[in-house]
Design an enzyme around this catalytic site. Structure first.
Site, PDB file in Angstrom:
ATOM      1  N   HIS A   1      -7.013  -5.478   5.472  1.00 43.87           N
ATOM      2  CA  HIS A   1      -8.156  -6.182   4.874  1.00 43.87           C
ATOM      3  C   HIS A   1      -8.343  -7.590   5.421  1.00 43.87           C
ATOM      4  CE1 HIS A   1      -8.943  -3.019   1.929  1.00 43.87           C
ATOM      5  NE2 HIS A   1      -7.627  -2.860   1.937  1.00 43.87           N
TER       6      HIS A   1
ATOM      7  N   HIS B   1       0.823  -1.214   0.000  1.00 45.77           N
ATOM      8  CA  HIS B   1       0.000   0.000   0.000  1.00 45.77           C
ATOM      9  C   HIS B   1       0.858   1.266   0.000  1.00 45.77           C
ATOM     10  CE1 HIS B   1      -2.979   2.878   1.720  1.00 45.77           C
ATOM     11  NE2 HIS B   1      -3.864   2.098   1.115  1.00 45.77           N
TER      12      HIS B   1
ATOM     13  N   ASP C   1       0.719  -5.682   7.431  1.00 40.88           N
ATOM     14  CA  ASP C   1      -0.392  -4.728   7.375  1.00 40.88           C
ATOM     15  C   ASP C   1      -1.657  -5.558   7.166  1.00 40.88           C
ATOM     16  OD1 ASP C   1      -2.417  -3.037   6.437  1.00 40.88           O
ATOM     17  OD2 ASP C   1      -0.997  -1.648   5.501  1.00 40.88           O
TER      18      ASP C   1
HETATM   19  C1  LIG Z   1      -6.749   1.228   3.772  1.00 43.85           C
HETATM   20  C2  LIG Z   1      -5.369   0.772   3.991  1.00 43.85           C
HETATM   21  C3  LIG Z   1      -4.521   1.463   4.844  1.00 43.85           C
HETATM   22  C4  LIG Z   1      -4.893   2.787   5.459  1.00 43.85           C
HETATM   23  O1  LIG Z   1      -5.831   2.650   6.467  1.00 43.85           O
HETATM   24  P1  LIG Z   1      -6.745   3.919   6.845  1.00 43.85           P
HETATM   25  O2  LIG Z   1      -7.206   3.604   8.219  1.00 43.85           O
HETATM   26  O3  LIG Z   1      -7.838   3.960   5.830  1.00 43.85           O
HETATM   27  O4  LIG Z   1      -5.859   5.109   6.783  1.00 43.85           O
HETATM   28  C5  LIG Z   1      -3.283   0.929   5.085  1.00 43.85           C
HETATM   29  N1  LIG Z   1      -2.876  -0.211   4.499  1.00 43.85           N
HETATM   30  C6  LIG Z   1      -3.664  -0.890   3.658  1.00 43.85           C
HETATM   31  C7  LIG Z   1      -3.167  -2.159   3.047  1.00 43.85           C
HETATM   32  C8  LIG Z   1      -4.932  -0.423   3.366  1.00 43.85           C
HETATM   33  O5  LIG Z   1      -5.705  -1.076   2.505  1.00 43.85           O
END
Ligand SMILES: *Cc1c(COP(=O)(O)O)cnc(C)c1O
Length: 383
Positions: free
Chosen positions: A218, A143, A215
């Site tokens: 999702h 991301h 991360d």
């Molecule tokens: C959406 C997303 C983010 C950011 O999260 P927010 O809380 O919307 O700022 C970070 N990493 C990934 C992989 C994302 O899909």
């Protein structure tokens, strides 16, 4: 009330600059505009028409869950509309600790720290973990905020081919001269819906004295995740249905982030409504795994009906190639009452424009069947 205004010269200069930049985007069919959209749960209205959305990250429908909303309202009544200051000053109301304890329990880590958003978590945590002497080894599809955090850190950046643990190992070896080496990947990839080989990556890191950071934006609440990474960030804005980011890990790491993550130290704490509702959402996620299973079953049904490969998460990409046909397909689905956003470069690599379907627990069988029928018909007509 307005006493001073910019000179016409200054205003015209800014305007000319922006117009030129926008024209370049337009020439590449990359200019994006906001589309006012009112949504509550699966009901969405845009341009005066009612649409069923397959573009939300609200996988469990928690953004409209009555108990989640009620808990937010109770928190706002108790603590007010805003935090009032950064967490280190007076913004650390007790709801923060409650949310952090629930996150750490869900992830099986010693501790957790809530950030203003997932984006802020990555751009704060990565530079707190790595500096100029260190190396970061990123999956190439990471991301935007992982890349942003990596650049801010000043560390040497390597990228490895998507989900390719062998290629990651090659890069890890190349990075041997650096101090700390950290491999960063997503648990579930936001635009492809596939999952990282976490066990392989973590074992590789362990045998080479590196760390794995994940991360889970999702993944939380949707896929049962066996995640051995010592540093796990994520967001409260997707399946949790609210807003905010977090990092889970060892207690000492969390204490370090409180001191060193700039996007934690120098920003205001989350509003009480957000913390109260997120806290309730985490309770529901912990208590009801059937919600995530339903989102997954819906994705599976769609893939079966359209002949797409078995999904690994609630996200299903249909890769079209160029931006224009991806937009046309999205427009034709909108005429049928479905909101499915076309994702174009630079969000995804050149030549991989796509429709991104996000399935949720609230979607009805009949709607998924009609959606699949419309997609099959549109693809057949375009062929
Ligand atoms: C959406 C997303 C983010 C950011 O999260 P927010 O809380 O919307 O700022 C970070 N990493 C990934 C992989 C994302 O899909």
């Amino acid at each position: 009330m307005i006493k001073s205004k910019p000179s016409e010269n200054a205003r015209d200069g800014v305007t000319a600059y922006a117009v030129k930049k926008l024209a370049a985007l337009e020439a590449g069919e990359l200019r994006r505009v906001l589309k006012p959209t009112a949504r509550r749960g699966a009901e969405t209205s845009r341009n005066g028409s009612q649409l069923i959305s397959f573009s939300d990250n609200d996988y469990l429908g928690l953004s409209a869950h009555p108990e989640v909303i009620e808990a937010g309202i109770a928190a706002a009544n108790d603590y007010g509309a805003g935090a009032g200051a950064s967490r280190l000053v007076t913004g650390d109301n007790p709801l923060n600790k409650a949310v952090e304890a629930k996150l750490a329990a869900l992830k099986g880590t010693e501790a957790a720290l809530v950030f203003g958003s997932g984006y802020l978590a990555n751009i704060g945590a990565i530079p707190a973990l790595a500096g100029r002497e260190d190396a970061l080894i990123l999956d190439e599809l990471s991301h935007s905020c992982i890349h942003a955090g990596a650049r801010l850190s000043g560390a040497k950046i390597y990228t490895f081919q998507h989900n390719d643990a062998d290629h990651a190992l090659l890069k890890l070896r190349e990075a041997a001269p650096f101090g700390q080496r950290i491999v960063i990947t997503e648990t579930v990839f936001s635009m492809d819906g596939d999952r990282a080989p976490l066990l392989d990556l973590n074992a590789m890191c362990e045998s080479h004295g590196a760390w794995l950071m994940t991360d889970d934006a999702h993944g939380l609440g949707v896929v049962p995740m066996d995640n051995p990474a010592p540093v796990q960030m994520g967001t409260l804005s997707k399946a949790a249905g609210v807003y905010g980011g977090y990092v889970c890990g060892p207690r000492a790491l969390i204490d370090l982030l409180v001191n060193r993550a700039r996007s934690f130290v120098y920003t205001t704490g989350l509003p009480p409504f957000v913390l109260g509702s997120a806290s309730k959402a985490l309770d529901i996620i912990a208590a009801d795994p059937a919600l995530g299973a339903r989102a997954m079953a819906n994705a599976r049904l769609f893939c079966t009906l359209t002949g797409l490969p078995e999904p690994q998460s609630a996200i299903v990409p249909l890769i079209v190639g160029d931006a224009r046909p991806a937009l046309s397909l999205s427009e034709s689905l909108e005429r049928e009452g479905f909101l499915v956003t076309a994702i174009r470069p630079p969000t995804v690599p050149e030549g991989t424009a796509r429709l991104r379907f996000a399935f949720a627990a609230l979607h009805q069988d009949a709607d998924i069947r009609r959606l699949a029928h419309c997609v099959n018909a549109a693809l057949a007509a375009a062929a």
